[in-house]
Design a protein around this motif. Structure first.
Motif, PDB file in Angstrom:
ATOM      1  N   LEU A   1      25.628  43.970  97.024  1.00  0.00           N
ATOM      2  CA  LEU A   1      24.624  43.016  96.903  1.00  0.00           C
ATOM      3  C   LEU A   1      23.495  42.523  96.100  1.00  0.00           C
ATOM      4  O   LEU A   1      22.960  44.118  95.885  1.00  0.00           O
ATOM      5  CB  LEU A   1      23.890  42.554  98.571  1.00  0.00           C
ATOM      6  CG  LEU A   1      23.158  41.336  98.502  1.00  0.00           C
ATOM      7  CD1 LEU A   1      23.774  39.740  98.243  1.00  0.00           C
ATOM      8  CD2 LEU A   1      22.418  40.776  99.481  1.00  0.00           C
ATOM      9  N   ALA A   2      23.368  41.962  94.538  1.00  0.00           N
ATOM     10  CA  ALA A   2      22.694  42.224  93.690  1.00  0.00           C
ATOM     11  C   ALA A   2      21.417  42.645  93.979  1.00  0.00           C
ATOM     12  O   ALA A   2      20.497  43.190  93.319  1.00  0.00           O
ATOM     13  CB  ALA A   2      23.675  41.096  92.526  1.00  0.00           C
ATOM     14  N   ASP A   3      20.955  41.409  95.444  1.00  0.00           N
ATOM     15  CA  ASP A   3      19.777  41.254  95.437  1.00  0.00           C
ATOM     16  C   ASP A   3      18.823  42.850  95.916  1.00  0.00           C
ATOM     17  O   ASP A   3      18.240  43.274  95.944  1.00  0.00           O
ATOM     18  CB  ASP A   3      19.263  40.268  96.606  1.00  0.00           C
ATOM     19  CG  ASP A   3      20.538  38.916  96.181  1.00  0.00           C
ATOM     20  OD1 ASP A   3      20.851  38.664  95.600  1.00  0.00           O
ATOM     21  OD2 ASP A   3      19.195  38.231  97.146  1.00  0.00           O
ATOM     22  N   ASP A   4      19.327  43.286  96.826  1.00  0.00           N
ATOM     23  CA  ASP A   4      19.449  44.862  97.304  1.00  0.00           C
ATOM     24  C   ASP A   4      18.978  45.379  96.245  1.00  0.00           C
ATOM     25  O   ASP A   4      18.798  46.808  96.003  1.00  0.00           O
ATOM     26  CB  ASP A   4      20.203  45.429  98.572  1.00  0.00           C
ATOM     27  CG  ASP A   4      20.614  44.580  99.719  1.00  0.00           C
ATOM     28  OD1 ASP A   4      19.094  43.223 100.309  1.00  0.00           O
ATOM     29  OD2 ASP A   4      20.755  44.763 100.356  1.00  0.00           O
TER      30      ASP A   4
ATOM     31  N   ARG B   1      23.754  46.549 100.874  1.00  0.00           N
ATOM     32  CA  ARG B   1      24.505  45.470 101.547  1.00  0.00           C
ATOM     33  C   ARG B   1      25.994  45.524 100.631  1.00  0.00           C
ATOM     34  O   ARG B   1      25.961  44.823  99.385  1.00  0.00           O
ATOM     35  CB  ARG B   1      24.238  44.494 102.298  1.00  0.00           C
ATOM     36  CG  ARG B   1      23.555  44.772 103.081  1.00  0.00           C
ATOM     37  CD  ARG B   1      22.941  43.670 104.060  1.00  0.00           C
ATOM     38  NE  ARG B   1      21.074  42.658 102.953  1.00  0.00           N
ATOM     39  CZ  ARG B   1      21.542  41.301 102.883  1.00  0.00           C
ATOM     40  NH1 ARG B   1      21.610  40.908 104.199  1.00  0.00           N
ATOM     41  NH2 ARG B   1      20.131  41.900 101.856  1.00  0.00           N
ATOM     42  N   VAL B   2      27.070  45.934 101.544  1.00  0.00           N
ATOM     43  CA  VAL B   2      28.471  45.517 100.666  1.00  0.00           C
ATOM     44  C   VAL B   2      28.936  43.857 101.148  1.00  0.00           C
ATOM     45  O   VAL B   2      29.097  43.943 102.444  1.00  0.00           O
ATOM     46  CB  VAL B   2      29.308  46.450 100.709  1.00  0.00           C
ATOM     47  CG1 VAL B   2      30.379  45.718  99.483  1.00  0.00           C
ATOM     48  CG2 VAL B   2      29.063  47.784 100.369  1.00  0.00           C
ATOM     49  N   GLU B   3      29.025  43.309 100.714  1.00  0.00           N
ATOM     50  CA  GLU B   3      29.487  41.246 100.875  1.00  0.00           C
ATOM     51  C   GLU B   3      30.858  41.107 100.119  1.00  0.00           C
ATOM     52  O   GLU B   3      31.131  42.174  98.731  1.00  0.00           O
ATOM     53  CB  GLU B   3      28.554  41.096 100.569  1.00  0.00           C
ATOM     54  CG  GLU B   3      27.555  41.104 101.804  1.00  0.00           C
ATOM     55  CD  GLU B   3      26.686  39.452 101.316  1.00  0.00           C
ATOM     56  OE1 GLU B   3      25.665  40.202 102.124  1.00  0.00           O
ATOM     57  OE2 GLU B   3      26.734  39.172 101.188  1.00  0.00           O
TER      58      GLU B   3
ATOM     59  N   ARG C   1      21.063  36.054  93.386  1.00  0.00           N
ATOM     60  CA  ARG C   1      21.697  35.982  92.223  1.00  0.00           C
ATOM     61  C   ARG C   1      21.894  34.384  92.493  1.00  0.00           C
ATOM     62  O   ARG C   1      23.300  33.946  91.877  1.00  0.00           O
ATOM     63  CB  ARG C   1      22.896  36.819  92.268  1.00  0.00           C
ATOM     64  CG  ARG C   1      22.574  38.422  91.999  1.00  0.00           C
ATOM     65  CD  ARG C   1      22.152  37.917  90.086  1.00  0.00           C
ATOM     66  NE  ARG C   1      23.689  37.251  89.365  1.00  0.00           N
ATOM     67  CZ  ARG C   1      24.314  37.811  88.760  1.00  0.00           C
ATOM     68  NH1 ARG C   1      24.499  39.388  89.044  1.00  0.00           N
ATOM     69  NH2 ARG C   1      25.381  37.469  87.879  1.00  0.00           N
ATOM     70  N   VAL C   2      21.742  33.316  93.468  1.00  0.00           N
ATOM     71  CA  VAL C   2      21.978  32.409  93.657  1.00  0.00           C
ATOM     72  C   VAL C   2      21.317  31.081  92.309  1.00  0.00           C
ATOM     73  O   VAL C   2      19.682  31.155  92.855  1.00  0.00           O
ATOM     74  CB  VAL C   2      21.560  31.693  94.686  1.00  0.00           C
ATOM     75  CG1 VAL C   2      22.078  30.162  95.398  1.00  0.00           C
ATOM     76  CG2 VAL C   2      21.946  32.667  96.072  1.00  0.00           C
ATOM     77  N   PRO C   3      22.113  30.343  91.767  1.00  0.00           N
ATOM     78  CA  PRO C   3      20.881  29.650  90.912  1.00  0.00           C
ATOM     79  C   PRO C   3      20.634  28.720  91.407  1.00  0.00           C
ATOM     80  O   PRO C   3      20.667  27.913  92.494  1.00  0.00           O
ATOM     81  CB  PRO C   3      22.190  29.333  89.505  1.00  0.00           C
ATOM     82  CG  PRO C   3      23.457  30.045  90.116  1.00  0.00           C
ATOM     83  CD  PRO C   3      23.437  30.814  91.155  1.00  0.00           C
TER      84      PRO C   3
END
Length: 93
Positions: A45-48, A57-59, A24-26
């Motif tokens: 974490l959207a990636d996970d 992971r929760v961040e 999700r990092v543009p």
């Protein structure tokens, strides 16, 4: 989850990552320095999640504003805000 690493007003840099999976990092924000304007709490974490991990992971998630001129060389001053997970960021001086 641990306390958020960053606080409102902190300068941060979006990591210049180019992973072989969803992120999700543009692209336009990668490697750029911005300022935390809001700490939104902790989220998976959207990636996970996109990769199908059963226990993502929760961040902490932050709203980070970047000067548009730094991103695109725009003449007039305005900001671009992006929601970024903590693992996408590092402190900037």
């Amino acid at each position: 989850m641990a306390e958020p690493r960053f606080a409102v007003g902190d300068r941060v840099r979006a990591l210049p990552v180019d992973p072989p999976h969803h992120t999700r990092v543009p692209r336009y924000a990668r490697g750029q320095v911005g300022e935390v304007v809001e700490v939104q709490g902790a989220w998976p974490l959207a990636d996970d999640r996109a990769r199908g991990f059963g226990s993502p992971r929760v961040e902490a998630v932050y709203t980070v504003r970047f000067p548009a001129g730094a991103l695109w060389g725009a003449a007039e001053e305005h900001w671009v805000q992006v929601e970024l997970w903590e693992s996408y960021l590092e402190g900037a001086t």
